[in-house]
Every structure is written in C-alpha cells, then in structure tokens.
Design a protein around this motif. Structure first.
Motif, PDB file in Angstrom:
ATOM      1  N   SER A 179       0.831  -1.204   0.000  1.00  0.00           N
ATOM      2  CA  SER A 179       0.000   0.000   0.000  1.00  0.00           C
ATOM      3  C   SER A 179       0.867   1.257   0.000  1.00  0.00           C
ATOM      4  CB  SER A 179      -0.928  -0.020   1.217  1.00  0.00           C
ATOM      5  OG  SER A 179      -1.717   1.132   1.251  1.00  0.00           O
ATOM      6  N   THR A 180       1.907   1.243   0.813  1.00  0.00           N
ATOM      7  CA  THR A 180       2.820   2.394   0.874  1.00  0.00           C
ATOM      8  C   THR A 180       3.523   2.595  -0.465  1.00  0.00           C
ATOM      9  OG1 THR A 180       3.180   2.048   3.227  1.00  0.00           O
ATOM     10  CG2 THR A 180       4.827   3.348   2.056  1.00  0.00           C
ATOM     11  N   ASN A 181       4.020   1.522  -1.059  1.00  0.00           N
ATOM     12  CA  ASN A 181       4.731   1.638  -2.335  1.00  0.00           C
ATOM     13  C   ASN A 181       3.815   2.097  -3.458  1.00  0.00           C
ATOM     14  OD1 ASN A 181       7.170   0.861  -1.195  1.00  0.00           O
ATOM     15  ND2 ASN A 181       6.800  -1.303  -1.597  1.00  0.00           N
ATOM     16  N   MET A 182       2.584   1.586  -3.479  1.00  0.00           N
ATOM     17  CA  MET A 182       1.629   2.021  -4.507  1.00  0.00           C
ATOM     18  C   MET A 182       1.306   3.505  -4.342  1.00  0.00           C
ATOM     19  SD  MET A 182       0.469  -0.603  -6.495  1.00  0.00           S
ATOM     20  CE  MET A 182      -1.253  -0.472  -6.763  1.00  0.00           C
ATOM     21  N   THR A 183       1.177   3.963  -3.099  1.00  0.00           N
ATOM     22  CA  THR A 183       0.903   5.369  -2.834  1.00  0.00           C
ATOM     23  C   THR A 183       2.074   6.232  -3.305  1.00  0.00           C
ATOM     24  OG1 THR A 183      -0.470   4.751  -0.957  1.00  0.00           O
ATOM     25  CG2 THR A 183       0.252   7.040  -1.062  1.00  0.00           C
ATOM     26  N   LEU A 184       3.302   5.777  -3.047  1.00  0.00           N
ATOM     27  CA  LEU A 184       4.479   6.519  -3.510  1.00  0.00           C
ATOM     28  C   LEU A 184       4.540   6.576  -5.038  1.00  0.00           C
ATOM     29  CD1 LEU A 184       7.147   5.232  -0.971  1.00  0.00           C
ATOM     30  CD2 LEU A 184       6.263   7.555  -1.165  1.00  0.00           C
ATOM     31  N   LEU A 185       4.246   5.464  -5.698  1.00  0.00           N
ATOM     32  CA  LEU A 185       4.224   5.453  -7.163  1.00  0.00           C
ATOM     33  C   LEU A 185       3.149   6.389  -7.708  1.00  0.00           C
ATOM     34  CD1 LEU A 185       4.739   1.724  -8.203  1.00  0.00           C
ATOM     35  CD2 LEU A 185       6.185   3.662  -8.788  1.00  0.00           C
TER      36      LEU A 185
END
Length: 142
Positions: A109-115
């Motif tokens: 979830s964190t990585n998708m938000t950063l992307l």
C-alpha cells in the motif's frame, strides 16, 4: 589509584513480570461498537476505511468506474486521498474516477501510494491493472 563503581551494579535485578491471571472475557456491546467505529483491521488484514467523497477540481464528478479486472493506461492521476485508516489510499484517474490502491499489505500500500504520488507530481500516466475487487493491483510509472 581510584576505583569507580557502577551505580547500577548495586541495584537488585528486576524481577520478571508476574503472569497474568485474568481470563479472556466477552466484549460488551459498547466495546464492540467502539472497535467497529475505529476502522480496525479485518481478518484479511485490510482496513475497511471510508472512500473519498469529493471529486478533485477540474474533473467530471459523475464518471463511471471502469470494469473491474481491466487494464487502465493513458490516464493521468488528478489527485490522491488517504485517511488515518490502515491501508486506505486512493488515486483519482482522469476518466476512471477514484480507485483504491491495493490494501493487501502495508508495504504494498505504501509503495503504490508513492508510485501514484510520483506519477501525479511528474504528470506521467501510469499503466495500472485492477484486480477483480476493483482495486489497483499493480502499477508501472515511467
């Protein structure tokens, strides 16, 4: 020659904590209501938080969602939304509207938000794919 003493050496070692003797108890209706209102994590690990209610400025408010399980490409991200609920972040795509970013894991979830944030900041349109639940399962940003 002087000798120094460690002040902690004079202290008695800490005793281990006493074992708990309380037995598990049923939660009251009030406690259950409180848990339900705090957005606790469900059995699947994904928080069941609310969805964004507003459309970003300059977007068409009545956009229909694309079919679940479809590939989404060529649509820029207009806005991002998240709240304090665990794994509850959303991206607003130009024509697909609000799409939840996959809540399957904290790091995902964190990585998708950063992307999604990178795509919005640079103005690039991501290549994304929805899972059958209608959330964005994966995303490429160039």
């Amino acid at each position: 020659m002087s000798t120094k003493t460690n002040p902690r050496s004079a202290e008695a070692p800490e005793a281990p904590p006493a074992p708990r003797t309380e037995q598990p108890q049923e939660l009251t209706a009030e406690q259950l209501q409180l848990l339900a209102s705090t957005g606790e994590v469900s059995a699947t690990g994904a928080g069941e938080g609310e969805a964004p209610a507003m459309a970003p400025p300059g977007s068409a408010a009545g956009l229909s969602a694309s079919a679940a399980g479809a590939t989404i490409s060529g649509q820029k991200i207009n806005a991002l939304w998240a709240d304090q609920t665990n794994r509850n972040s959303w991206a607003h795509l130009e024509t697909a509207g609000w799409k939840r970013l996959s809540p399957l894991s904290d790091s995902g979830s964190t990585n998708m938000t950063l992307l999604a944030g990178h795509a919005r900041a640079t103005g690039h349109a991501p290549y994304a794919n929805e899972d059958p639940a209608g959330t964005i399962a994966y995303m490429y940003v160039w």
